[in-house]
Write a protein that holds these residues in place. Sequence first.
Motif, PDB file in Angstrom:
ATOM      1  N   GLU A  57      43.398 -26.116  13.238  1.00 43.58           N
ATOM      2  CA  GLU A  57      44.425 -27.141  13.386  1.00 43.58           C
ATOM      3  C   GLU A  57      45.571 -26.558  14.199  1.00 43.58           C
ATOM      4  OE1 GLU A  57      47.094 -29.944  10.455  1.00 43.58           O
ATOM      5  OE2 GLU A  57      45.168 -29.202   9.744  1.00 43.58           O
ATOM      6  N   ASN A  58      45.953 -27.248  15.285  1.00 42.83           N
ATOM      7  CA  ASN A  58      46.980 -26.749  16.210  1.00 42.83           C
ATOM      8  C   ASN A  58      46.626 -25.349  16.730  1.00 42.83           C
ATOM      9  OD1 ASN A  58      48.565 -29.080  15.865  1.00 42.83           O
ATOM     10  ND2 ASN A  58      49.508 -28.209  14.011  1.00 42.83           N
ATOM     11  N   ASN A  59      45.331 -25.166  16.984  1.00 45.56           N
ATOM     12  CA  ASN A  59      44.816 -23.894  17.517  1.00 45.56           C
ATOM     13  C   ASN A  59      45.035 -22.723  16.550  1.00 45.56           C
ATOM     14  OD1 ASN A  59      43.280 -23.091  19.775  1.00 45.56           O
ATOM     15  ND2 ASN A  59      44.984 -21.833  20.501  1.00 45.56           N
ATOM     16  N   ARG A  60      45.121 -23.030  15.251  1.00 41.54           N
ATOM     17  CA  ARG A  60      45.305 -21.986  14.231  1.00 41.54           C
ATOM     18  C   ARG A  60      44.365 -22.233  13.064  1.00 41.54           C
ATOM     19  NH1 ARG A  60      51.424 -21.241  12.459  1.00 41.54           N
ATOM     20  NH2 ARG A  60      50.966 -23.267  11.581  1.00 41.54           N
ATOM     21  N   ILE A  61      44.075 -21.146  12.327  1.00 40.20           N
ATOM     22  CA  ILE A  61      43.303 -21.249  11.085  1.00 40.20           C
ATOM     23  C   ILE A  61      44.179 -20.689   9.973  1.00 40.20           C
ATOM     24  CG2 ILE A  61      41.246 -20.472   9.842  1.00 40.20           C
ATOM     25  CD1 ILE A  61      39.921 -20.051  12.609  1.00 40.20           C
ATOM     26  N   ILE A  62      44.340 -21.490   8.922  1.00 39.89           N
ATOM     27  CA  ILE A  62      45.155 -21.053   7.781  1.00 39.89           C
ATOM     28  C   ILE A  62      44.226 -20.758   6.610  1.00 39.89           C
ATOM     29  CG2 ILE A  62      46.944 -21.716   6.130  1.00 39.89           C
ATOM     30  CD1 ILE A  62      48.173 -23.448   8.334  1.00 39.89           C
ATOM     31  N   LEU A  63      44.390 -19.568   6.040  1.00 44.29           N
ATOM     32  CA  LEU A  63      43.555 -19.146   4.913  1.00 44.29           C
ATOM     33  C   LEU A  63      44.344 -19.289   3.612  1.00 44.29           C
ATOM     34  CD1 LEU A  63      40.769 -17.704   4.264  1.00 44.29           C
ATOM     35  CD2 LEU A  63      42.114 -15.606   4.120  1.00 44.29           C
ATOM     36  N   THR A  64      43.816 -20.084   2.675  1.00 44.43           N
ATOM     37  CA  THR A  64      44.484 -20.248   1.377  1.00 44.43           C
ATOM     38  C   THR A  64      44.199 -19.037   0.499  1.00 44.43           C
ATOM     39  OG1 THR A  64      42.575 -21.319   0.348  1.00 44.43           O
ATOM     40  CG2 THR A  64      44.157 -22.744   1.519  1.00 44.43           C
ATOM     41  N   ASN A  65      45.010 -18.833  -0.511  1.00 41.41           N
ATOM     42  CA  ASN A  65      44.805 -17.724  -1.450  1.00 41.41           C
ATOM     43  C   ASN A  65      43.467 -17.845  -2.164  1.00 41.41           C
ATOM     44  OD1 ASN A  65      47.217 -16.471  -0.870  1.00 41.41           O
ATOM     45  ND2 ASN A  65      48.356 -17.599  -2.447  1.00 41.41           N
ATOM     46  N   GLN A  66      43.078 -19.121  -2.477  1.00 39.72           N
ATOM     47  CA  GLN A  66      41.808 -19.335  -3.176  1.00 39.72           C
ATOM     48  C   GLN A  66      40.626 -18.873  -2.310  1.00 39.72           C
ATOM     49  OE1 GLN A  66      40.252 -23.170  -3.150  1.00 39.72           O
ATOM     50  NE2 GLN A  66      38.689 -22.791  -4.698  1.00 39.72           N
ATOM     51  N   LEU A  67      40.672 -19.226  -1.004  1.00 39.54           N
ATOM     52  CA  LEU A  67      39.597 -18.818  -0.101  1.00 39.54           C
ATOM     53  C   LEU A  67      39.587 -17.298   0.082  1.00 39.54           C
ATOM     54  CD1 LEU A  67      39.556 -21.526   2.721  1.00 39.54           C
ATOM     55  CD2 LEU A  67      37.698 -20.954   1.162  1.00 39.54           C
ATOM     56  N   ARG A  68      40.752 -16.717   0.204  1.00 39.17           N
ATOM     57  CA  ARG A  68      40.803 -15.265   0.374  1.00 39.17           C
ATOM     58  C   ARG A  68      40.136 -14.561  -0.803  1.00 39.17           C
ATOM     59  NH1 ARG A  68      46.201 -11.946   1.739  1.00 39.17           N
ATOM     60  NH2 ARG A  68      45.678 -12.742   3.793  1.00 39.17           N
ATOM     61  N   GLU A  69      40.445 -14.998  -2.023  1.00 40.17           N
ATOM     62  CA  GLU A  69      39.851 -14.369  -3.209  1.00 40.17           C
ATOM     63  C   GLU A  69      38.339 -14.561  -3.228  1.00 40.17           C
ATOM     64  OE1 GLU A  69      41.888 -15.620  -6.716  1.00 40.17           O
ATOM     65  OE2 GLU A  69      43.818 -14.830  -6.058  1.00 40.17           O
ATOM     66  N   GLN A  70      37.877 -15.727  -2.790  1.00 43.38           N
ATOM     67  CA  GLN A  70      36.426 -15.959  -2.731  1.00 43.38           C
ATOM     68  C   GLN A  70      35.763 -15.040  -1.715  1.00 43.38           C
ATOM     69  OE1 GLN A  70      34.110 -19.463  -3.086  1.00 43.38           O
ATOM     70  NE2 GLN A  70      35.915 -20.742  -3.381  1.00 43.38           N
ATOM     71  N   PHE A  71      36.408 -14.895  -0.540  1.00 45.28           N
ATOM     72  CA  PHE A  71      35.835 -14.032   0.492  1.00 45.28           C
ATOM     73  C   PHE A  71      35.762 -12.581   0.010  1.00 45.28           C
ATOM     74  CE2 PHE A  71      37.345 -16.893   4.263  1.00 45.28           C
ATOM     75  CZ  PHE A  71      36.441 -17.851   3.848  1.00 45.28           C
ATOM     76  N   ILE A  72      36.819 -12.132  -0.650  1.00 52.66           N
ATOM     77  CA  ILE A  72      36.825 -10.765  -1.178  1.00 52.66           C
ATOM     78  C   ILE A  72      35.683 -10.574  -2.175  1.00 52.66           C
ATOM     79  CG2 ILE A  72      38.130  -9.133  -2.619  1.00 52.66           C
ATOM     80  CD1 ILE A  72      40.693 -10.296  -1.315  1.00 52.66           C
ATOM     81  N   ALA A  73      35.502 -11.575  -3.057  1.00 52.78           N
ATOM     82  CA  ALA A  73      34.429 -11.496  -4.062  1.00 52.78           C
ATOM     83  C   ALA A  73      33.057 -11.485  -3.386  1.00 52.78           C
ATOM     84  CB  ALA A  73      34.543 -12.666  -5.028  1.00 52.78           C
ATOM     85  N   ILE A  74      32.881 -12.324  -2.365  1.00 50.41           N
ATOM     86  CA  ILE A  74      31.592 -12.397  -1.655  1.00 50.41           C
ATOM     87  C   ILE A  74      31.275 -11.075  -0.966  1.00 50.41           C
ATOM     88  CG2 ILE A  74      30.439 -13.450   0.343  1.00 50.41           C
ATOM     89  CD1 ILE A  74      31.940 -16.074  -0.416  1.00 50.41           C
ATOM     90  N   LEU A  75      32.259 -10.532  -0.280  1.00 51.81           N
ATOM     91  CA  LEU A  75      32.031  -9.304   0.483  1.00 51.81           C
ATOM     92  C   LEU A  75      31.839  -8.087  -0.427  1.00 51.81           C
ATOM     93  CD1 LEU A  75      34.685  -9.935   3.277  1.00 51.81           C
ATOM     94  CD2 LEU A  75      32.195  -9.962   3.561  1.00 51.81           C
ATOM     95  N   SER A  76      32.366  -8.171  -1.641  1.00 44.47           N
ATOM     96  CA  SER A  76      32.207  -7.054  -2.583  1.00 44.47           C
ATOM     97  C   SER A  76      30.896  -7.138  -3.364  1.00 44.47           C
ATOM     98  CB  SER A  76      33.373  -7.054  -3.591  1.00 44.47           C
ATOM     99  OG  SER A  76      34.602  -6.984  -2.925  1.00 44.47           O
ATOM    100  N   ASP A  77      30.313  -8.323  -3.396  1.00 44.31           N
ATOM    101  CA  ASP A  77      29.097  -8.563  -4.190  1.00 44.31           C
ATOM    102  C   ASP A  77      27.878  -8.553  -3.276  1.00 44.31           C
ATOM    103  OD1 ASP A  77      27.190  -9.318  -5.969  1.00 44.31           O
ATOM    104  OD2 ASP A  77      27.956 -11.348  -6.317  1.00 44.31           O
ATOM    105  N   LYS A  78      26.887  -7.737  -3.593  1.00 47.27           N
ATOM    106  CA  LYS A  78      25.716  -7.597  -2.718  1.00 47.27           C
ATOM    107  C   LYS A  78      24.638  -8.664  -2.960  1.00 47.27           C
ATOM    108  CE  LYS A  78      26.409  -2.647  -2.166  1.00 47.27           C
ATOM    109  NZ  LYS A  78      25.909  -1.297  -2.413  1.00 47.27           N
ATOM    110  N   THR A  79      24.881  -9.594  -3.864  1.00 45.40           N
ATOM    111  CA  THR A  79      23.843 -10.594  -4.154  1.00 45.40           C
ATOM    112  C   THR A  79      23.571 -11.492  -2.948  1.00 45.40           C
ATOM    113  OG1 THR A  79      25.531 -12.076  -5.065  1.00 45.40           O
ATOM    114  CG2 THR A  79      24.348 -10.670  -6.611  1.00 45.40           C
ATOM    115  N   TYR A  80      24.580 -11.665  -2.080  1.00 45.14           N
ATOM    116  CA  TYR A  80      24.363 -12.561  -0.940  1.00 45.14           C
ATOM    117  C   TYR A  80      23.454 -11.924   0.111  1.00 45.14           C
ATOM    118  CZ  TYR A  80      27.674 -10.237   2.277  1.00 45.14           C
ATOM    119  OH  TYR A  80      28.312  -9.349   3.109  1.00 45.14           O
ATOM    120  N   LEU A  81      23.061 -10.653  -0.074  1.00 48.77           N
ATOM    121  CA  LEU A  81      22.113 -10.020   0.848  1.00 48.77           C
ATOM    122  C   LEU A  81      20.781 -10.762   0.880  1.00 48.77           C
ATOM    123  CD1 LEU A  81      22.606  -6.239  -0.044  1.00 48.77           C
ATOM    124  CD2 LEU A  81      23.456  -7.403   1.971  1.00 48.77           C
ATOM    125  N   LYS A  82      20.411 -11.364  -0.240  1.00 53.66           N
ATOM    126  CA  LYS A  82      19.085 -11.999  -0.343  1.00 53.66           C
ATOM    127  C   LYS A  82      18.922 -13.128   0.672  1.00 53.66           C
ATOM    128  CE  LYS A  82      18.684 -10.762  -5.213  1.00 53.66           C
ATOM    129  NZ  LYS A  82      18.729 -11.246  -6.602  1.00 53.66           N
TER     130      LYS A  82
END
Length: 690
Positions: A57-82
Amino acid sequence: MTDERSRILMKRLIERSIHEVDELTDQTGLTKRQLEYSLDKINEYVTTEKGSKLVIENNRIILTNQLREQFIAILSDKTYLKGYLMNACERSKYLYLLLFYFLDDYLSINHFIEELGVGKTTIINDLKNLAIELERENIQLVYTRKNGYQLVGNEEQIRYHLMKMIIWDSTENNTVFVYDHFIEKHQIETVDSTKQLVEKYTKRYGISFVENRLTEFLYTFIFLKKRLLSLTANVNPKYQLSALIAMKEYQFSKSILIHFGIEDESARVYLCAWILGLSIGRPNDSTKDYETIIDLVKRIILRFEAISGIRFNNQELVVRQLYTHLRPAYYRLYFKLPIVNPLHTKIRDEYNELFNIVEETLKPIASLFEHPIPEDEIAFLTMHFASLCSSFDEYTTTQKVALIVCPNGIGSSSIVYTELKVLFPELSFLGPVETNEIERLSDSYDLIFSTVPNIRLFYTKKPVYIVSPIMNTREKYRLISDVYTQIGNSNFKLPSVGKIMEIIQRYAAISEGASLEKELYDYLTNQEEQTENNEEGPSLLEITAPELIQLDMHAKNWEEAIRLSAASLLKEGRITRNYIDTIIETAKNEGPYMVISKHVALPHARPVDGVEKLGMSISVLKHPIVFGSQENDPVKYIFCLAATENNRHLNAMAELVRLLDDPQFYDLLDTSNDPNEIYHYLSRKEVLLG
């Protein structure tokens, strides 16, 4: 279902709350269309509340705190390797790991199809691309009906390729994803268990690793130990040195290998050489090689001082810092171990003059190793000298405290520390420290600067800023804006360079847009002390003059030659008489430190010894004089330097270094009777050098 683009994009997004799309495409290498596609894939993968998906939006991407925490959890958890889909580059690395690790197994195309979950045509193309890549390193990917696919070539070269892959991925790409994927799938001994074992023996034998070097070692050793058990490398005869066996690194290697049932002597010596090239040199250790390395360090410092015109005040600090780097560097060069410096190009661009001076400094040292010193290694040493040459004031504050996290070693961390102190003088800094220190210091700091976006940093719930060890002005500009917007004055806002460029373009034609943009960033960040609008510092032409050039000069001895060469600087008010006396006294105490190459001397002292203004005289002796340098006597050409405190003379010194390789320059000095002719020659060379 995730892929590399989504993973890299998530890692990049968690670094900041707001991202400009153009900047994000530059950082990730994705086109805007690819970026939008990856955002859609991430939105499908994560669960979000209504209205909190990733959008442009307006050539920018805004990351919410909720999304940031989800991304951190995803990247720390190896289950998504499957459900992970590898790209061609990742599949190529994975195929190499299969061939490297399962060296005794029969591997066919069917094995690769099952392992990677892709079609036969894709695998055949991947194998072709891998074969082409390996051919460049004299490794063949061979298939026979009897043995299947195998790596064929020099065993050291096959191991070298693995090391380079891991070094590059763990530093520049900041990911060990493919290796974790392989270890997880094949249930190989884990990185954590290997780390516990290694740390047990590093404590026993007093061996230290920089954080990133330890990571490189752990991953490489996990894949390498199987080959060490069953395959003997045709090791270089240098590995058989009896001195190697007497070292603590050999005892460390022996203990580690015995734990895995490996008792082959060549494996011990090979591993010992590798550890010597990875571990930190500690000047307090009484190692067998201490005298050799410390002598080399001192020779490099003396030659650097002689060529650069810088005299270090705290010699002990300089020696200690360079020793920590030079001991492993010595063995990397001696044993021709992989040297990968992802910041090489950036260091050369940002510290071009210093890089050239360090390169010249190291030329005589290269003869020890019977081959030129690689530019990656020169870049490492340039970082050290850059941090040692910086002399910024200390700042104290009772306000915010910033923790600097840098797992890359003392060269990178020193530069980061120095840069950040200048960018944010009102902050108080802790560190630099390695990543495992952040929990222990949790109550001591308010924000984090890190050279590596380690997921653990974001669990601290404190502002995290990812910085490059070598920042260009655009990166400094963005960092200042981020920090002051988040923790400083909420009304603070740096002017937009893009907006300024748009305004200028409305009313004027811009012939060199990139140069204008860079200068605007330089001005707005106000980081370089740009006296007289000269960012790089004055050229050689600007610090000398016809009245400072003396030809066919007569002198009775080296002392008189120095006094006469400095006389023109004294006459022009650039130095005091004490400066000349100090040069003479230093030479009497330390020897002919100023003789920097065949027939060339560069007399100089510290700025505090009597420099009034930056300058250099050029003198040519009618009859060469012995200065006491067995290697480079007699001296005929004297360049007397008066350098100021802020090291602005380094650009001129880099030009002089290039001139000293120019036979035409010497011919002119020998034949000319007119100082103006010499000065005009310098002017022409400056135009040619750009």
